[in-house]
Scaffold this active site. Structure first.
Site, PDB file in Angstrom:
ATOM      1  N   ARG A 224      -3.323  19.864 -14.176  1.00  9.25           N
ATOM      2  CA  ARG A 224      -4.329  20.784 -14.307  1.00  9.25           C
ATOM      3  C   ARG A 224      -3.997  21.350 -15.847  1.00  9.25           C
ATOM      4  O   ARG A 224      -2.906  21.518 -16.400  1.00  9.25           O
ATOM      5  CB  ARG A 224      -4.133  22.085 -13.566  1.00  9.25           C
ATOM      6  CG  ARG A 224      -4.825  21.841 -12.255  1.00  9.25           C
ATOM      7  CD  ARG A 224      -6.294  21.664 -12.267  1.00  9.25           C
ATOM      8  NE  ARG A 224      -6.751  21.314 -10.748  1.00  9.25           N
ATOM      9  CZ  ARG A 224      -7.065  20.127 -10.572  1.00  9.25           C
ATOM     10  NH1 ARG A 224      -7.002  19.103 -11.368  1.00  9.25           N
ATOM     11  NH2 ARG A 224      -8.041  20.034  -9.254  1.00  9.25           N
ATOM     12  N   HIS A 272     -11.099  14.131 -17.399  1.00  9.82           N
ATOM     13  CA  HIS A 272     -10.588  14.614 -15.939  1.00  9.82           C
ATOM     14  C   HIS A 272     -11.246  13.396 -15.173  1.00  9.82           C
ATOM     15  O   HIS A 272     -11.856  13.665 -14.096  1.00  9.82           O
ATOM     16  CB  HIS A 272     -11.270  15.918 -15.509  1.00  9.82           C
ATOM     17  CG  HIS A 272     -10.547  16.418 -14.545  1.00  9.82           C
ATOM     18  ND1 HIS A 272     -10.419  17.847 -14.093  1.00  9.82           N
ATOM     19  CD2 HIS A 272      -9.823  15.926 -13.336  1.00  9.82           C
ATOM     20  CE1 HIS A 272      -9.715  18.067 -13.110  1.00  9.82           C
ATOM     21  NE2 HIS A 272      -9.349  16.929 -12.435  1.00  9.82           N
TER      22      HIS A 272
END
Ligand code: NDP
Length: 309
Positions: A224, A272
């Site tokens: 993250r 991502h």
């Protein structure tokens, strides 16, 4: 009773088809087009708007649409007693393993440099280390981290791993807890972050950590964005404490146009995309947990809300 998908800006038609394929009797709602909030008993969420999860009086459980659950745990509107589950699947693991192997090999074999050299028609060889001479540290030895570490060890890399609780993994030197973090970092020249985002791990990739790594190394972050302190990364790169970073996740996504990471030749950016949930496989888990929630059975892939993962 219904299963509600809340995933703004996503086309959910494939998900609806997959749930219908598995069980055509399940009634599905798509947020925000929902009139009767009382019928919702199970919600599947990705980047849900805040302040809506407390508006379903009969909600029994919530599932993440992916592996991460930080978007759910940080949502104050999610009632404290509601159990949370997530997607854990072999295709997610396979994609993540492939992504990390690709990054490690590209770093070791200087592919980013060769790409720049090609643009300038420059023919110059850079020596590379052998896998056995490359020390890799994997932070997080869970569903993603363990198979990644195992695969790297299988290919002959010198691999260490770090987790919250002690582990024993074949051919991997395992460390656990904050006390053993310095020893783990000392052995890590390519540091891979596969930790969940919790109060204990937020901003863990900071200057203090970088200074303890086997230097000058690389950081790969596929967990993250909030694990990394952006300004510390830039500071460390500018001072030669790190050679580069390979990033898939960012504090703000999409990465803003003016973000300084974009123009850094030694920062690789992927959007991502390391591991993308495969709806046919994930829908099986969602339907299974939906039925479990309705029957009062324990959820599978349940998240420990106290630990935060
Ligand atoms: P898991 O929950 O399965 O594993 C978490 C691991 O981190 C465990 O080994 C755990 O230790 C360890 N850990 C947790 N807290 C700490 C701590 N305070 N100190 C040390 N170790 C700790 O997570 P996953 O493997 O499923 O996911 C890893 C990350 O990857 C997540 O952030 C997820 O969001 C991200 N992800 C990113 C994707 C992408 O496309 N970029 C796709 C899928 C996931 P222990 O074993 O002792 O409990």
């Amino acid at each position: 009773m219904s299963l509600l998908f809340i995933a703004p800006d996503r086309n959910m038609s494939e998900w609806v088809d997959q749930v219908n394929r598995i069980d055509p009797n399940i009634e599905i709602d798509l947020w925000p087009a929902i009139e009767d909030k009382e019928r919702v008993q199970f919600a599947v969420c990705w980047n849900q708007p805040s302040h809506i999860l407390d508006s379903f009086p009969n909600l029994k459980a919530v599932s993440s649409l992916g592996a991460g659950v930080d978007h759910l745990l940080s949502d104050d509107a999610l009632p404290g007693e509601i159990p949370i589950c997530r997607i854990v699947s072999s295709t997610l693991v396979q994609q993540m393993t492939e992504y990390i192997l690709g990054a490690v090999i590209s770093i070791r074999r200087h592919y980013m440099t060769y790409l720049r050299q090609k643009d300038q028609q420059q023919w110059q060889i850079h020596n590379h280390t052998l896998p056995s001479q490359s020390s890799i540290g994997v932070m997080g030895l869970g569903e993603m981290g363990s198979p990644v570490a195992r695969q790297l060890a299988k290919l002959g890399y010198a691999v260490s791993g770090w987790s919250r609780t002690p582990k024993q993994l074949d051919k991997i030197t395992c460390y656990a807890g904050r006390d053993e973090l310095p020893d783990f970092l000392q052995e890590s020249q390519i540091l891979i972050c596969l930790l969940p985002l919790t109060d204990q791990t937020r901003s863990i990739l900071d200057l203090d950590l970088i200074k303890q790594m086997k230097s000058p190394g690389w950081i790969i972050n596929a967990a993250r964005g909030e694990h990394l302190v952006d300004e510390d990364l830039i500071y460390a790169l500018d001072r030669g404490l790190l050679r580069g970073a390979w990033l898939d996740v960012f504090s703000e996504e999409p990465l803003p146009d003016k973000h300084p990471f974009w123009n850094r030749p030694n920062i690789m950016i992927t959007p991502h995309a390391a591991s993308i949930t495969h709806p046919p496989e994930a829908a099986e888990q969602i339907v299974d947990n939906y039925k479990r929630a309705l029957s009062g059975l324990a959820l599978k892939q349940r998240v420990n809300r106290t630990l935060g993962y």
